[in-house]
Design an enzyme around this catalytic site. Sequence first.
Site, PDB file in Angstrom:
ATOM      1  N   TYR A  12       0.813  -1.314   0.068  1.00  0.00           N
ATOM      2  CA  TYR A  12      -0.029   0.076   0.099  1.00  0.00           C
ATOM      3  C   TYR A  12       0.908   1.330   0.025  1.00  0.00           C
ATOM      4  O   TYR A  12       0.092   2.427   0.022  1.00  0.00           O
ATOM      5  CB  TYR A  12      -0.864  -0.089   1.106  1.00  0.00           C
ATOM      6  CG  TYR A  12      -1.983  -1.050   0.880  1.00  0.00           C
ATOM      7  CD1 TYR A  12      -2.981  -0.929   0.076  1.00  0.00           C
ATOM      8  CD2 TYR A  12      -1.885  -2.264   1.658  1.00  0.00           C
ATOM      9  CE1 TYR A  12      -4.061  -1.897  -0.024  1.00  0.00           C
ATOM     10  CE2 TYR A  12      -2.909  -3.289   1.478  1.00  0.00           C
ATOM     11  CZ  TYR A  12      -3.949  -3.104   0.638  1.00  0.00           C
ATOM     12  OH  TYR A  12      -4.656  -4.190   0.560  1.00  0.00           O
ATOM     13  N   PHE A  31     -10.360  -5.125  10.882  1.00  0.00           N
ATOM     14  CA  PHE A  31     -11.632  -4.828  10.301  1.00  0.00           C
ATOM     15  C   PHE A  31     -11.332  -5.025   8.914  1.00  0.00           C
ATOM     16  O   PHE A  31     -12.362  -4.703   8.172  1.00  0.00           O
ATOM     17  CB  PHE A  31     -11.878  -3.437  10.429  1.00  0.00           C
ATOM     18  CG  PHE A  31     -10.708  -2.314  10.147  1.00  0.00           C
ATOM     19  CD1 PHE A  31     -10.738  -1.985   8.944  1.00  0.00           C
ATOM     20  CD2 PHE A  31      -9.985  -2.012  11.278  1.00  0.00           C
ATOM     21  CE1 PHE A  31      -9.804  -1.034   8.624  1.00  0.00           C
ATOM     22  CE2 PHE A  31      -9.178  -1.118  10.894  1.00  0.00           C
ATOM     23  CZ  PHE A  31      -8.642  -0.498   9.598  1.00  0.00           C
TER      24      PHE A  31
END
Length: 410
Positions: free
Chosen positions: A123, A410
């Site tokens: 990322y 999450f």
Amino acid sequence: MNTDLRVLSAPEWDSWLSCVELAFGGVPISPETREMYAALSEPRRALGHWDGAECVGTAGAHSFRLTVPGGAPVPAAGISMVSVASTHRRQGLLTSMMRRQLDDVRSWGEPLAVLMASEPGIYGRFGYGAASAETKLRIDTSQVRLALPPGTDGVRVRRSSPGEALGACEAVYARLAPLRPGTPVRQPGWERVPVNDPESARDGGSPLQCVLAERDGEVTGYVTFHLRPAWEGAVPRGTVAVRDLAALDPASYAALWRFLFGIDLTSVVECGNRPVDDAVLRLVSDVRRCEVRVRDGLYVRLVELGAALGARAYRAPVDVVMEVEDTFCPWNAGRWRLTADAKGAAICRRTDDEPELALSVNELGAAYLGGVSLTTLAAAGMVRELREGALAGASLAFSSDTQPWCPHGF
């Protein structure tokens, strides 16, 4: 690339999640977890790449409020369920989803995007910086003692079922969330995540157990855990696998750890995710028998740089002009003046003044929660000081007394 990138519709959700499931190894998600994800999903904030009727790429974005230095809950997109089918790698699918997703997050008025990376190397090229860390512990309780603070004996510990204790545990979590940067303020439905307990996720352990700490009838802490019985010949070598532990005061915190250390037929306490400044590392008599391992945690992406830097508080007054590089979100690129007063209140605006620091948006993301020093990034060649003294002042201002930490995925 001959695929269709579009916002997910509710009827497509099962196919979309099956793409995620396959990309992460193909092991079926438990029915309980699948149902929980379905309840938490926000299809209008999810993207899918489709090759005909087949979903071959996914990217979701939960609606979060993230605690930042100073305690404010800042709107943030919790990026999750990012995957590309192995049959469609290196065709630009991920880049196109990241491009569309950050454009969407900006249009929603959310200054931050955050994620927990399955692979840390992915990322950075999209402007994310590793902003927090987490610690894994394996404590030999047969050899390690605890130093207990005054008042520990005045704390009562009692068992409760995780479901019955949920309200009390969430009340403790809500009081603690503003105190640590990187903590998501729990949104409706997310209270289910800490107590989701499919048998497939227990690693051979017991169903989830819960113990509460109380003082004067008030719940002041909690711990949830699994027990994994084991024997070495005739000697018990069971493990206590801690899922979550939180407390409002030192005595309650120590009382919960004393309980864990004293569970019969066990000799190990394991914790998969604790903050790097966890106080238990100061309570133990021998930290070398705690097998401390540190890894990356939350990654932060400043989507609207000015709004993001103006939303957090600063540890010291600062007035610095930064030349920021951001090739993936070019609206952030250029010169910004960050000004914060003695109370930490800040404004970050465009400027034509001469820059005093030069860095990329990745470094700002890494430093944003106060856990990564600008001075350290400069020593690695990632931040350049253009005016003598600017780096020390900015580094102090960005720092935090409490290390950032995200307590759950999450």
